[in-house]
Design a protein around this motif. Structure first.
Motif: not given
Length: 442
Positions: A219, A242-245, A280, A324, A354-356, A358-359
């Motif tokens: 971080e 990894i971006p969150d959007n 994207t 992304d 995973t998070v990407m 899912q988005k």
């Protein structure tokens, strides 16, 4: 032995990667090749003879940059300038591909003044210098470099000869301190690096304790990277991040590039390229790269702007985005679901993805569930899809199937070579056979 690794050479060239040798003249403590599990089999290339290289050149796409010195599936990467005929090889490449960008990754220690002068005659050329540390002490600790000034002098030589280069370093603050990282970033910036990448050091469960990067420090690295990007006015990129959007937001702009000359800035949000809505970051970059003098519609601090990039078709636009998702991959996922007429597909993904993913499924209205696959083969901090094994996928899918019925498993293709085999040699087909569920690579 040549017969064994030759198919991987062919596959690498189809990706426009030209492996030359696996030999390296340094001993980096974070070298991934030293931490592999016993089940992993990779090839260590000798210095390829020019006759072999001449056979490979026709497989390269002259419209895309040719990459030298990066890893390829099951072929260990090495230092390209240890190849005894490297300059002859580069001249042969330039003769065959007179206008193609040659992108070479090197540790810089063998870039003497004479070599740099010869490289300057082989443009278009783009180097990435894996410097890792700009201090003698840091270089000895991280790379066992007993002649630490060589690489620093090489960076100076590249600047004097106006050879474009990128810089990179593996972040090991627990070994050399944050000040060493800062000094390295600022050294590269002073000498004209176009971008600077700071890599999270991956380690496996087999690594010595002292090499296990404390993940809570990442971080801080990300914070410093963004701060230095703004201060130095060039992209300092932490990887992976990894971006969150999926919003096509610019991380940074390369000095003296089409984007810089057009006035693009970090944090600009690209909405359209030549009237085409981009969904994207990857799509925004790809569409802008492929276009001639593209017009960009963007948002900056709630204000809408229109700017034109003066550039050739296929030329980099000069803005940097975090990676992304490539929309073409969403199309592949949808195509496999249709092909198998799947009603309840399950998409297996890495921890990083995973998070990407899912988005993406939500964004493209793809009806599939997601299951995270833990990397038990390598362990440690290894969380990328390319290093997952059939056993890892089997373990995750079996657990998911014990809870719910699925009629298709979608598996990331990065984990498999051109024959559909993972790094342990197991086939993706064995996964389908064991689980009695169709499996498709996406």
């Amino acid at each position: 032995m040549v017969a064994d690794y030759y198919p991987y050479l062919l596959e690498a060239c189809r990706e426009n990667v030209l492996p030359l040798t696996s030999r390296c003249n340094l001993g980096c403590v974070f070298c991934s090749n030293k931490q592999n599990p016993a089940q992993i089999f990779t090839y260590k290339l000798p210095a390829l003879p020019q006759t072999t290289i001449r056979q490979l050149i026709p497989l390269l796409n002259p419209q895309e940059k040719v990459i030298i010195g990066e890893s390829a599936t099951k072929l260990d990467e090495g230092e390209p300038f240890t190849h005894p005929e490297i300059l002859s090889v580069l001249k042969m490449l330039r003769a065959a591909l007179p206008k193609t960008m040659l992108a070479i990754t090197t540790n810089g220690t063998l870039l003497t003044e004479k070599v740099i002068r010869e490289l300057a005659a082989l443009t278009p050329l783009e180097l990435t210098v894996s410097l890792n540390s700009a201090t003698p002490q840091g270089r000895r600790i991280l790379m066992h470099d007993e002649a630490p000034n060589r690489a620093l002098q090489a960076v100076d030589g590249l600047a004097r000869h106006d050879l474009p280069f990128h810089g990179s370093l593996v972040a090991m603050p627990h070994l050399v301190g944050f000040e060493d990282i800062k000094e390295t970033v600022f050294f590269l910036a002073r000498h004209g690096a176009l971008t600077i990448r700071i890599f999270l050091p991956g380690y496996t469960k087999f690594a010595p304790e002292k090499l296990k990067f404390p993940l809570q420090l990442w971080e801080q690295i990300v914070f410093y990277a963004q701060e230095w990007s703004n201060l130095l006015d060039l992209p300092v990129i932490p990887e992976p991040l990894i971006p969150d959007n999926l919003e096509p937001c610019i991380w940074g702009v390369i000095p003296d590039s089409p984007a810089k000359r057009a006035g693009l800035q970090a944090d600009d949000l690209i909405k359209e390229v030549d009237g085409r809505v981009v969904r994207t970051r990857v799509e925004a970059f790809m569409v802008a790269k492929s276009a001639h003098n593209p017009n960009l519609t963007l948002t900056r601090k709630s204000q809408e702007l229109s700017l034109q990039l003066k550039k050739e078709r296929g030329q980099s636009p000069g803005f940097v985005v975090l990676y992304d998702f490539d929309p073409r991959r969403a199309v592949q996922v949808q195509a496999q679901i249709r092909r198998h007429q799947a009603i309840k597909p399950l998409l297996l993904t890495s921890e990083f993805g995973t998070v990407m993913v899912q988005k993406v499924l939500q964004h493209y209205a793809i009806q599939a569930e997601v299951k995270t696959v833990l990397n038990c083969l390598f362990g440690g901090s290894i969380r990328a899809a390319g290093l997952l094994s059939v056993d890892d996928f089997h373990r995750a899918a079996k657990a998911a199937l014990s809870q719910k019925a699925y009629d298709l498993l979608l598996v990331p293709r990065e984990a498999f070579d051109h024959r559909g085999r993972d790094l342990t040699g197991q086939s993706v087909d064995s996964l389908a056979a064991a689980l009695k569920v169709p499996v498709a690579l996406v």
